[in-house]
Write a protein that holds these residues in place. Structure first.
Motif, PDB file in Angstrom:
ATOM      1  N   PHE A  35       0.858  -1.168   0.000  1.00  0.00           N
ATOM      2  CA  PHE A  35       0.000   0.000   0.000  1.00  0.00           C
ATOM      3  C   PHE A  35       0.899   1.225   0.000  1.00  0.00           C
ATOM      4  CE2 PHE A  35      -3.164  -3.078   0.979  1.00  0.00           C
ATOM      5  CZ  PHE A  35      -4.343  -2.524   0.495  1.00  0.00           C
ATOM      6  N   LYS A  66      -6.674  -7.820  -7.393  1.00  0.00           N
ATOM      7  CA  LYS A  66      -7.432  -6.995  -6.444  1.00  0.00           C
ATOM      8  C   LYS A  66      -8.200  -7.877  -5.467  1.00  0.00           C
ATOM      9  CE  LYS A  66      -8.286  -2.796  -9.180  1.00  0.00           C
ATOM     10  NZ  LYS A  66      -9.366  -1.909  -9.665  1.00  0.00           N
ATOM     11  N   LEU A  95      -9.638  -0.381  -5.396  1.00  0.00           N
ATOM     12  CA  LEU A  95      -8.195  -0.369  -5.242  1.00  0.00           C
ATOM     13  C   LEU A  95      -7.583   0.185  -6.516  1.00  0.00           C
ATOM     14  CD1 LEU A  95      -7.643  -3.855  -3.572  1.00  0.00           C
ATOM     15  CD2 LEU A  95      -7.842  -1.619  -2.470  1.00  0.00           C
ATOM     16  N   VAL A 136      -0.548  -0.091  -4.210  1.00  0.00           N
ATOM     17  CA  VAL A 136      -2.001  -0.127  -4.080  1.00  0.00           C
ATOM     18  C   VAL A 136      -2.463   1.072  -3.255  1.00  0.00           C
ATOM     19  CG1 VAL A 136      -3.944  -1.517  -3.249  1.00  0.00           C
ATOM     20  CG2 VAL A 136      -1.874  -2.646  -4.091  1.00  0.00           C
ATOM     21  N   ARG A 169      -6.210   2.660  -1.682  1.00  0.00           N
ATOM     22  CA  ARG A 169      -7.655   2.493  -1.488  1.00  0.00           C
ATOM     23  C   ARG A 169      -8.295   3.822  -1.838  1.00  0.00           C
ATOM     24  NH1 ARG A 169     -10.319  -0.420   3.765  1.00  0.00           N
ATOM     25  NH2 ARG A 169     -12.418   0.343   3.430  1.00  0.00           N
TER      26      ARG A 169
END
Length: 105
Positions: A10, A32, A53, A79, A81
């Motif tokens: 992330f 994903k 994502l 990644v 969000r």
């Protein structure tokens, strides 16, 4: 069957984690789905907020938007969000797939 590993993190994370997937490559949508399951994002969304994502290549910063795109093993991705319209988030799409019987893995 051989497995592939996609390395992901992330945006706020320092380290990449490995995401084992069957085969030598994987469709972006399946990646994903695997991240959602690995990080239990399907359990932590009690607020009811829709999210998706956003995925980009960690080396080139190329955004991957086409969920049918095939990524080869060893790809390193970042990644994020991101907010999504109601009914269009990743959890809604995964739920629809399960209802239609398309849920594999």
């Amino acid at each position: 069957m051989s497995t592939s590993t996609i390395l992901y993190k992330f945006k706020a994370s320092l380290n990449f984690e490995s995401l084992p997937l069957p085969g030598t490559s994987a469709r972006l949508f399946d990646i994903k789905r695997a991240i959602v399951k690995a990080k239990k994002l399907d359990k932590s969304s009690g607020s009811g907020l829709e999210f998706d994502l956003a995925i980009e290549n960690a080396t080139t910063n190329e955004a991957y938007d086409d969920e049918d795109m095939i990524l080869p093993r060893g790809t390193r991705i970042v990644v994020r969000r991101v907010a999504s319209e109601r009914g269009m988030g990743i959890l809604s799409r995964l739920a629809r797939m399960e209802v239609m019987g398309g849920g594999s893995g």
